[in-house]
Scaffold this motif. Structure first.
Motif, PDB file in Angstrom:
ATOM      1  N   GLN A  59       0.819  -1.205   0.135  1.00  0.00           N
ATOM      2  CA  GLN A  59      -0.025  -0.068   0.116  1.00  0.00           C
ATOM      3  C   GLN A  59       0.987   1.361   0.060  1.00  0.00           C
ATOM      4  N   THR A  60       1.983   1.124   0.440  1.00  0.00           N
ATOM      5  CA  THR A  60       3.013   2.294   0.558  1.00  0.00           C
ATOM      6  C   THR A  60       4.270   2.043  -0.172  1.00  0.00           C
ATOM      7  N   ARG A  62       8.208   3.898  -1.093  1.00  0.00           N
ATOM      8  CA  ARG A  62       9.360   5.084  -1.054  1.00  0.00           C
ATOM      9  C   ARG A  62      10.118   5.155  -2.244  1.00  0.00           C
ATOM     10  N   ARG A  80       0.386   5.131  -1.866  1.00  0.00           N
ATOM     11  CA  ARG A  80       0.530   6.113  -0.924  1.00  0.00           C
ATOM     12  C   ARG A  80       1.961   6.439  -0.934  1.00  0.00           C
ATOM     13  N   VAL A 120       5.480   7.784   0.300  1.00  0.00           N
ATOM     14  CA  VAL A 120       6.003   8.248   1.593  1.00  0.00           C
ATOM     15  C   VAL A 120       7.224   8.976   1.454  1.00  0.00           C
ATOM     16  N   ALA A 163       8.407   1.777   4.327  1.00  0.00           N
ATOM     17  CA  ALA A 163       7.395   1.742   3.211  1.00  0.00           C
ATOM     18  C   ALA A 163       7.155   0.125   2.957  1.00  0.00           C
ATOM     19  N   TYR A 185       1.062  13.500  -3.569  1.00  0.00           N
ATOM     20  CA  TYR A 185       1.958  13.401  -2.154  1.00  0.00           C
ATOM     21  C   TYR A 185       2.930  14.343  -1.851  1.00  0.00           C
TER      22      TYR A 185
END
Length: 282
Positions: free
Chosen positions: A67-68, A70, A108, A110, A116, A246
């Motif tokens: 989901q995340t 970097r 998402r 980050v 992440a 973001y």
């Protein structure tokens, strides 16, 4: 009058066919260059499209569960090639900025200081320099055709075309590789606009790599087995110079937007409109 119109139509079709043949036959061949940045090259399978060479692997289940994301800054492994350091920085930053924007459709993203599910890192393994003299000649010919209103696109000169090769991977929180790609593509006479810069074509091709690599992570499969899709609103907004979805993507600055599009049309170097990431790292 009808006869003249038909002759013009036949000439236009012939010109288009010639241009298409030139496009398919006259493009820079850039080999898949293996660097040393991937944690593993095991299991990479050949893929790619008409213009792109690629090898890749993706673990669909863990990638789709993530989901995340970097993004670590893109590095280079091309040694001393005589490229200007600021130009190289623009190319690597353009790669990161495009990846960040494309991944924002599902992940998402980050900041680099946060953990992440997937950590992405790309490395430029080869840049074929654009011949600035040939690029300038192509630009003059194209602008001349526009002024004369010929109505037929003028291909670039079939010399001095540049190219780009990259390797990239996504690893999970444990450092296990979940996706990897070797990618290379050369400029072609029709779709790659000439820019008077040694990294002009590499800069232009950076977004193509980002789209392929990001699509692999967003969909969890081979990005070259795909159908056309409409760009998301956040992607369109970012491409026109708007703020990214973001805050983590602001690290890579904003796209040149309309001024960048105009600059590309007239073949100006990327550094004339792309401010890179320097202003956002002060």
């Amino acid at each position: 009058m009808v006869f003249k119109f038909r002759r013009l139509e036949m000439w236009s079709r012939t010109a288009f066919c010639v241009a298409l043949f030139l496009w398919l036959s006259a493009c820079t061949s850039v080999p898949l260059t293996e660097g040393t940045s991937l944690s593993s090259q095991a299991g990479l399978s050949p893929s790619g499209g008409t213009l792109t060479k690629a090898k890749l692997r993706v673990d669909s289940a863990p990638v789709l569960a993530a989901q995340t994301a970097r993004i670590e800054p893109t590095s280079t492994q091309i040694g001393s090639r005589g490229f200007d350091a600021k130009d190289l920085a623009l190319v690597t930053n353009a790669i990161d900025r495009a990846i960040c924007t494309d991944l924002s459709d599902r992940f998402r993203v980050v900041p680099q200081s946060q953990p992440a599910d997937l950590v992405i890192h790309a490395t430029v393994t080869d840049i074929v320099a654009t011949n600035r003299t040939a690029a300038a000649g192509s630009i003059v010919a194209s602008l001349g055709a526009s002024v004369a209103d010929l109505g037929v696109p003028i291909p670039r000169l079939p010399i001095g075309l540049g190219g780009l090769a990259i390797e990239a991977e996504a690893v999970d929180k444990d450092g296990s590789q979940r996706a990897a790609m070797l990618w290379s593509r050369g400029a072609n006479m029709i779709t790659t606009k000439a820019r008077v810069s040694a990294v002009g074509d590499a800069y232009s091709l950076s977004s193509a790599f980002a789209a392929d690599f990001s699509r692999m992570l967003v969909k969890g499969n081979d990005p070259f087995n795909r159908t056309l899709s409409i760009p998301s609103m956040q992607k369109l907004r970012a491409s026109l110079g708007g703020n990214p979805k973001y805050d983590a993507c602001r690290t890579f600055g904003t796209a040149p937007g309309i001024p960048g599009i105009v600059a590309a049309r007239f073949g100006l170097p990327p550094r004339w409109t792309d401010k890179g990431a320097a202003a956002f790292r002060k």
